[in-house]
Design a protein around this motif. Structure first.
Motif, short mmCIF file in Angstrom:
data_model
loop_
_atom_site.label_atom_id
_atom_site.label_comp_id
_atom_site.label_asym_id
_atom_site.label_seq_id
_atom_site.Cartn_x
_atom_site.Cartn_y
_atom_site.Cartn_z
N LEU A 79 0.84 -1.18 0.00
CA LEU A 79 0.00 0.00 0.00
C LEU A 79 0.88 1.24 0.00
CD1 LEU A 79 -3.24 0.50 1.85
CD2 LEU A 79 -1.50 2.21 2.19
N LYS A 80 0.56 2.17 -0.90
CA LYS A 80 1.27 3.46 -0.95
C LYS A 80 0.27 4.57 -0.72
CE LYS A 80 4.08 2.26 -4.88
NZ LYS A 80 4.78 2.79 -6.04
N LYS A 81 0.62 5.50 0.15
CA LYS A 81 -0.16 6.71 0.38
C LYS A 81 0.73 7.86 -0.04
CE LYS A 81 -0.55 8.35 4.57
NZ LYS A 81 -0.92 8.57 5.98
N ILE A 82 0.30 8.58 -1.07
CA ILE A 82 1.14 9.63 -1.66
C ILE A 82 0.33 10.93 -1.71
CG2 ILE A 82 2.49 10.32 -3.67
CD1 ILE A 82 2.74 7.36 -4.39
N THR A 83 0.94 12.03 -1.27
CA THR A 83 0.26 13.32 -1.33
C THR A 83 0.13 13.78 -2.78
OG1 THR A 83 2.30 14.59 -1.13
CG2 THR A 83 1.15 14.02 0.94
N GLN A 84 -0.86 14.61 -3.03
CA GLN A 84 -1.07 15.14 -4.37
C GLN A 84 0.15 15.92 -4.84
OE1 GLN A 84 -3.63 14.28 -6.15
NE2 GLN A 84 -4.80 13.32 -4.53
N PHE A 101 6.62 -0.85 -8.75
CA PHE A 101 6.08 -2.02 -8.06
C PHE A 101 7.11 -3.13 -8.05
CE2 PHE A 101 2.27 -0.06 -10.08
CZ PHE A 101 1.66 0.37 -8.92
N LYS A 102 6.95 -4.05 -7.12
CA LYS A 102 7.80 -5.24 -7.07
C LYS A 102 7.58 -6.04 -8.35
CE LYS A 102 6.94 -8.90 -4.53
NZ LYS A 102 6.56 -9.75 -3.42
N GLU A 103 8.59 -6.78 -8.77
CA GLU A 103 8.46 -7.58 -9.98
C GLU A 103 7.28 -8.55 -9.85
OE1 GLU A 103 11.15 -10.80 -12.43
OE2 GLU A 103 12.18 -9.20 -11.35
N ALA A 151 6.40 7.67 -5.18
CA ALA A 151 6.10 6.83 -6.35
C ALA A 151 7.24 5.85 -6.62
CB ALA A 151 5.85 7.71 -7.57
N SER A 152 8.46 6.22 -6.29
CA SER A 152 9.62 5.38 -6.56
C SER A 152 9.80 4.26 -5.53
CB SER A 152 10.89 6.24 -6.61
OG SER A 152 11.08 6.90 -5.37
N GLU A 153 9.00 4.24 -4.47
CA GLU A 153 9.08 3.21 -3.44
C GLU A 153 8.03 2.13 -3.68
OE1 GLU A 153 10.45 6.27 0.13
OE2 GLU A 153 8.40 5.55 0.07
N MET A 154 8.23 0.96 -3.09
CA MET A 154 7.25 -0.13 -3.24
C MET A 154 6.05 0.09 -2.34
SD MET A 154 9.26 -3.67 -3.95
CE MET A 154 10.30 -3.62 -2.52
#
Length: 166
Positions: free
Chosen positions: A14-19, A30-32, A70-73
Motif C-alpha cells: 500500500l502506498k499513500k502519496i500526497t497530491q 512495483f515489485k516484480e 512513487a519510486s518506493e514499493m
C-alpha cells in the motif's frame, strides 16, 4: 486531515502519496510480478479494512500508514498490521459503511457463497482485529461488497458457468 492518493497492489503493498508529491513523479514502481489493483483519493482520517485468507478482519486508519513516494514499493500490509504467518489480504475496503442496507458476499472454493449484512461487522471502540470473520471450512476465493443501490453482481467461474446476484 489531508487528501492523498492511495495505491494498493495484488501482493499487499500500500502506498499513500500526497497530491503534491504526485505532481513531481506519477510513475509508480512495483515489485516484480506485482500489479496495481486499487487506486483512489482518500482522506488521511479515513478507515480501511482488510479481510484475509485466514478468515480474519483487520481494521486500520489511513493515517496508520506512512507517506510513500512513487519510486518506493510502499508499506507491506501484512507486516504493518501484524498478520499471522502465511496470512494474506484478499479484500480491502476504504471507509466501510457497516449499515443494514449493505451486504458482504463471501464466495468459497467449494462453490458455496454466503451474503452477510455488513452491520454484523460494526464494532464498538478501536478494535484492530476480528477473528473468525467468516467461515474457514473452505478457502475463500472472492469477496464482494454490495451496497443498497449497487448494480447486480455477475460471477463467472472457470467453467464459464455464471450466477447473477441481485
Amino acid at each position: 486531515d489531508y487528501v492523498a492518493r492511495l495505491f494498493y497492489t495484488k501482493d499487499g503493498y500500500l502506498k499513500k502519496i500526497t497530491q503534491q508529491s504526485l505532481r513531481g513523479n506519477s510513475e509508480q514502481k512495483f515489485k516484480e510480478d506485482d500489479e496495481l489493483v486499487f487506486e483512489a483519493d482518500v482522506n488521511n482520517k479515513d478507515e480501511v479494512i482488510f479481510f484475509t485468507n485466514k478468515a480474519q478482519l483487520y481494521f486500520a486508519k489511513i493515517s496508520d500508514f506512512e507517506l510513500s513516494k512513487a519510486s518506493e514499493m510502499g508499506v507491506y500490509v501484512p507486516k504493518k498490521l501484524n498478520f499471522e504467518a502465511n496470512e494474506k489480504p484478499v479484500f480491502m475496503k476504504i471507509g466501510p459503511n457497516f449499515d443494514e442496507n449493505q451486504n458482504i458476499i463471501f464466495m468459497f472454493e467449494n462453490g458455496k457463497a454466503v451474503r452477510v449484512p455488513a452491520s454484523q461487522y460494526a464494532t464498538q471502540g478501536a478494535r484492530k482485529k476480528l477473528k473468525k470473520a467468516f467461515t474457514d471450512t473452505s478457502p475463500i476465493v472472492g469477496i464482494v461488497w454490495e451496497g443498497k443501490d449497487d448494480e447486480p453482481v455477475l460471477i463467472i467461474n472457470s467453467e464459464s458457468k455464471a450466477i447473477l446476484i441481485r
